[in-house]
Design a protein around this motif. Structure first.
Motif, PDB file in Angstrom:
ATOM      1  N   LYS A 234       0.833  -1.194   0.000  1.00 56.48           N
ATOM      2  CA  LYS A 234       0.000   0.000   0.000  1.00 56.48           C
ATOM      3  C   LYS A 234       0.872   1.250   0.000  1.00 56.48           C
ATOM      4  O   LYS A 234       1.673   1.450   0.912  1.00 56.48           O
TER       5      LYS A 234
ATOM      6  N   ASP B 244     -20.821   1.080   4.233  1.00 57.98           N
ATOM      7  CA  ASP B 244     -19.593   0.303   4.342  1.00 57.98           C
ATOM      8  C   ASP B 244     -18.379   1.218   4.383  1.00 57.98           C
ATOM      9  O   ASP B 244     -17.399   0.914   5.027  1.00 57.98           O
ATOM     10  N   SER B 245     -18.497   2.358   3.687  1.00 52.82           N
ATOM     11  CA  SER B 245     -17.320   3.224   3.569  1.00 52.82           C
ATOM     12  C   SER B 245     -17.546   4.592   4.194  1.00 52.82           C
ATOM     13  O   SER B 245     -18.476   5.320   3.827  1.00 52.82           O
ATOM     14  N   LEU B 246     -16.667   4.938   5.103  1.00 51.87           N
ATOM     15  CA  LEU B 246     -16.717   6.265   5.725  1.00 51.87           C
ATOM     16  C   LEU B 246     -16.459   7.357   4.686  1.00 51.87           C
ATOM     17  O   LEU B 246     -17.165   8.366   4.629  1.00 51.87           O
ATOM     18  N   TYR B 247     -15.448   7.142   3.824  1.00 51.44           N
ATOM     19  CA  TYR B 247     -15.090   8.179   2.860  1.00 51.44           C
ATOM     20  C   TYR B 247     -16.197   8.401   1.821  1.00 51.44           C
ATOM     21  O   TYR B 247     -16.367   9.509   1.334  1.00 51.44           O
TER      22      TYR B 247
ATOM     23  N   ILE C 230      -1.784   2.273  12.986  1.00 51.03           N
ATOM     24  CA  ILE C 230      -1.716   3.505  12.196  1.00 51.03           C
ATOM     25  C   ILE C 230      -2.755   4.494  12.695  1.00 51.03           C
ATOM     26  O   ILE C 230      -3.932   4.159  12.817  1.00 51.03           O
TER      27      ILE C 230
ATOM     28  N   GLU D 255     -10.513  -1.052  12.857  1.00 54.40           N
ATOM     29  CA  GLU D 255     -10.439   0.408  12.840  1.00 54.40           C
ATOM     30  C   GLU D 255     -11.429   1.045  13.791  1.00 54.40           C
ATOM     31  O   GLU D 255     -12.582   0.631  13.866  1.00 54.40           O
TER      32      GLU D 255
ATOM     33  N   ARG E  93      -4.490   8.055  11.838  1.00 54.22           N
ATOM     34  CA  ARG E  93      -4.646   9.031  10.754  1.00 54.22           C
ATOM     35  C   ARG E  93      -5.541  10.176  11.214  1.00 54.22           C
ATOM     36  O   ARG E  93      -6.633   9.940  11.720  1.00 54.22           O
TER      37      ARG E  93
ATOM     38  N   SER F 130      -9.179   5.404   0.774  1.00 55.19           N
ATOM     39  CA  SER F 130      -9.924   4.712   1.815  1.00 55.19           C
ATOM     40  C   SER F 130      -9.692   3.213   1.666  1.00 55.19           C
ATOM     41  O   SER F 130      -9.296   2.731   0.602  1.00 55.19           O
ATOM     42  N   PHE F 131      -9.976   2.496   2.713  1.00 54.89           N
ATOM     43  CA  PHE F 131      -9.871   1.038   2.696  1.00 54.89           C
ATOM     44  C   PHE F 131     -10.682   0.467   1.529  1.00 54.89           C
ATOM     45  O   PHE F 131     -10.205  -0.370   0.760  1.00 54.89           O
ATOM     46  N   THR F 132     -11.922   0.938   1.411  1.00 56.89           N
ATOM     47  CA  THR F 132     -12.824   0.435   0.381  1.00 56.89           C
ATOM     48  C   THR F 132     -12.258   0.655  -1.023  1.00 56.89           C
ATOM     49  O   THR F 132     -12.205  -0.275  -1.828  1.00 56.89           O
TER      50      THR F 132
ATOM     51  N   THR G  29      -8.623   8.378  13.097  1.00 56.26           N
ATOM     52  CA  THR G  29      -8.812   6.931  12.990  1.00 56.26           C
ATOM     53  C   THR G  29      -7.572   6.200  13.475  1.00 56.26           C
ATOM     54  O   THR G  29      -6.455   6.551  13.116  1.00 56.26           O
TER      55      THR G  29
ATOM     56  N   ARG H  76     -14.852  -0.963  13.664  1.00 60.76           N
ATOM     57  CA  ARG H  76     -15.132  -1.999  12.665  1.00 60.76           C
ATOM     58  C   ARG H  76     -13.973  -2.950  12.458  1.00 60.76           C
ATOM     59  O   ARG H  76     -12.814  -2.567  12.629  1.00 60.76           O
TER      60      ARG H  76
ATOM     61  N   ARG I  26     -12.392  -4.786   9.242  1.00 65.26           N
ATOM     62  CA  ARG I  26     -12.441  -4.615   7.802  1.00 65.26           C
ATOM     63  C   ARG I  26     -11.970  -5.887   7.117  1.00 65.26           C
ATOM     64  O   ARG I  26     -10.915  -6.413   7.436  1.00 65.26           O
TER      65      ARG I  26
ATOM     66  N   TYR J  60      -3.541  -2.854  11.328  1.00 58.01           N
ATOM     67  CA  TYR J  60      -3.474  -3.656  10.109  1.00 58.01           C
ATOM     68  C   TYR J  60      -2.637  -4.904  10.374  1.00 58.01           C
ATOM     69  O   TYR J  60      -1.694  -4.855  11.162  1.00 58.01           O
TER      70      TYR J  60
ATOM     71  N   GLU K 123     -11.461  13.388  10.558  1.00 57.29           N
ATOM     72  CA  GLU K 123     -11.468  12.060  11.192  1.00 57.29           C
ATOM     73  C   GLU K 123     -10.225  11.890  12.045  1.00 57.29           C
ATOM     74  O   GLU K 123      -9.162  12.454  11.749  1.00 57.29           O
TER      75      GLU K 123
HETATM   76  C1  16G Z   1      -8.226   3.549   5.665  1.00 59.15           C
HETATM   77  C2  16G Z   1      -7.598   4.605   6.543  1.00 59.15           C
HETATM   78  C3  16G Z   1      -8.560   5.095   7.599  1.00 59.15           C
HETATM   79  C4  16G Z   1      -9.860   5.527   6.966  1.00 59.15           C
HETATM   80  C5  16G Z   1     -10.433   4.391   6.162  1.00 59.15           C
HETATM   81  C6  16G Z   1     -11.703   4.790   5.442  1.00 59.15           C
HETATM   82  C7  16G Z   1      -5.305   3.707   6.583  1.00 59.15           C
HETATM   83  C8  16G Z   1      -4.135   3.330   7.387  1.00 59.15           C
HETATM   84  N1  16G Z   1      -6.400   4.115   7.215  1.00 59.15           N
HETATM   85  O1  16G Z   1      -8.343   2.342   6.338  1.00 59.15           O
HETATM   86  O2  16G Z   1      -7.981   6.201   8.260  1.00 59.15           O
HETATM   87  O3  16G Z   1     -10.779   5.914   7.946  1.00 59.15           O
HETATM   88  O4  16G Z   1      -9.498   3.967   5.194  1.00 59.15           O
HETATM   89  O5  16G Z   1     -12.147   3.681   4.717  1.00 59.15           O
HETATM   90  O6  16G Z   1      -5.232   3.648   5.386  1.00 59.15           O
HETATM   91  P1  16G Z   1     -13.650   3.473   4.263  1.00 59.15           P
HETATM   92  O7  16G Z   1     -14.042   4.651   3.461  1.00 59.15           O
HETATM   93  O8  16G Z   1     -13.627   2.215   3.514  1.00 59.15           O
HETATM   94  O9  16G Z   1     -14.484   3.385   5.518  1.00 59.15           O
END
Ligand code: 16G
Length: 241
Positions: free
Chosen positions: A83, A164-167, A208, A147, A210, A90-92, A223, A135, A137, A227, A221
């Motif tokens: 990575k 599912d996704s915060l972002y 991690i 996370e 963030r 985002s993770f997603t 977070t 959560r 993941r 991992y 955020e």
């Molecule tokens: C990643 C980020 C995390 C963020 C998340 C949102 C890292 C180390 N952390 O996991 O800070 O909140 O993505 O992902 O990369 P989401 O939109 O899938 O919920």
């Protein structure tokens, strides 16, 4: 997502199509991690694409960390998830780009008054409300990270806006983070974390933190992630000053 198109046909360029095709192969586990990809020559003959195109597609995927190359031995599906540290993804998104399907299991998805520690991390005054997400993941049904996210309720008014996704939820609210500070530390996973991540107690994890910001400097955020150290590599490109 921005994709380069052939100006004449409006089709994505051949190497980008091939890159996506290889991503799908990886995502569908048609070739298992650690196994070799067909040779450049075989790919170019079967797909009727030039060697240059094939090489370019492969080079892109090596850079993304989906493929690894061993000198003289060929190209392999990466066994670890590599990575890039410099991209604010985002993770997603990250898993989707690899053709892996992301999923989350929520332990907590609620709203409450900020704790002193959270108010420091998010620059919020005491008494402010925050949304908390806790959560596990998953990627292809394998647990990859745990996370805990805290987001000001002034930015995200309802925790259930996050499916599912915060972002993705933040994007819809026009509050997608633009910049982030990240700290990475080595930890050994405790009993509860190890159980959730399907590894043995004391395994290596990457902790991690963030903090992400909006253009106007507000913190969106805070977070804290754990991992799996047996799966993830975090890489960064470095330059001299
Ligand atoms: C990643 C980020 C995390 C963020 C998340 C949102 C890292 C180390 N952390 O996991 O800070 O909140 O993505 O992902 O990369 P989401 O939109 O899938 O919920």
């Amino acid at each position: 997502r921005r994709i380069c198109h052939d100006p004449a046909t409006h089709q994505p360029l051949a190497y980008l199509r091939l890159r996506q095709a290889i991503r799908n192969i990886i995502g569908h586990r048609d070739i298992e991690p650690g196994q070799a990809l067909p040779s450049e020559r075989d790919l170019s003959q079967t797909l009727k694409l030039s060697r240059v195109t094939v090489r370019k597609a492969i080079a892109g995927l090596v850079e993304e960390g989906l493929l690894t190359q061993r000198h003289g031995a060929g190209t392999f599906i990466a066994e670890r998830i590599v990575k890039p540290m410099s991209r604010l993804t985002s993770f997603t998104e990250d898993l989707r780009e690899r053709g892996l399907s992301p999923r989350s299991e929520f332990f907590e998805r609620g709203i409450g008054e900020v704790t002193p520690e959270e108010s420091m991390a998010l620059n919020l005054s005491p008494g402010s409300l925050v949304v908390r997400l806790h959560r596990v993941r998953y990627g292809q049904d394998e647990p990859l990270a745990i996370e805990r996210s805290v987001v000001p309720a002034s930015v995200l008014p309802d925790p259930h806006l996050v499916r599912d996704s915060l972002y993705e939820a933040l994007e819809k609210l026009n509050a997608r983070p633009r910049r982030a500070l990240q700290r990475l530390r080595a930890v050994s996973l405790n009993a509860q974390q190890a159980r959730l991540l399907h590894v043995s107690v004391g395994s290596a994890g990457l902790n991690i933190e963030r903090r992400s910001f909006l253009d106007d400097g507000r913190v969106v955020e805070f977070t804290c992630s754990w991992y799996r150290g047996d799966i993830y590599d975090f890489v960064a490109e470095l330059q001299t000053d």
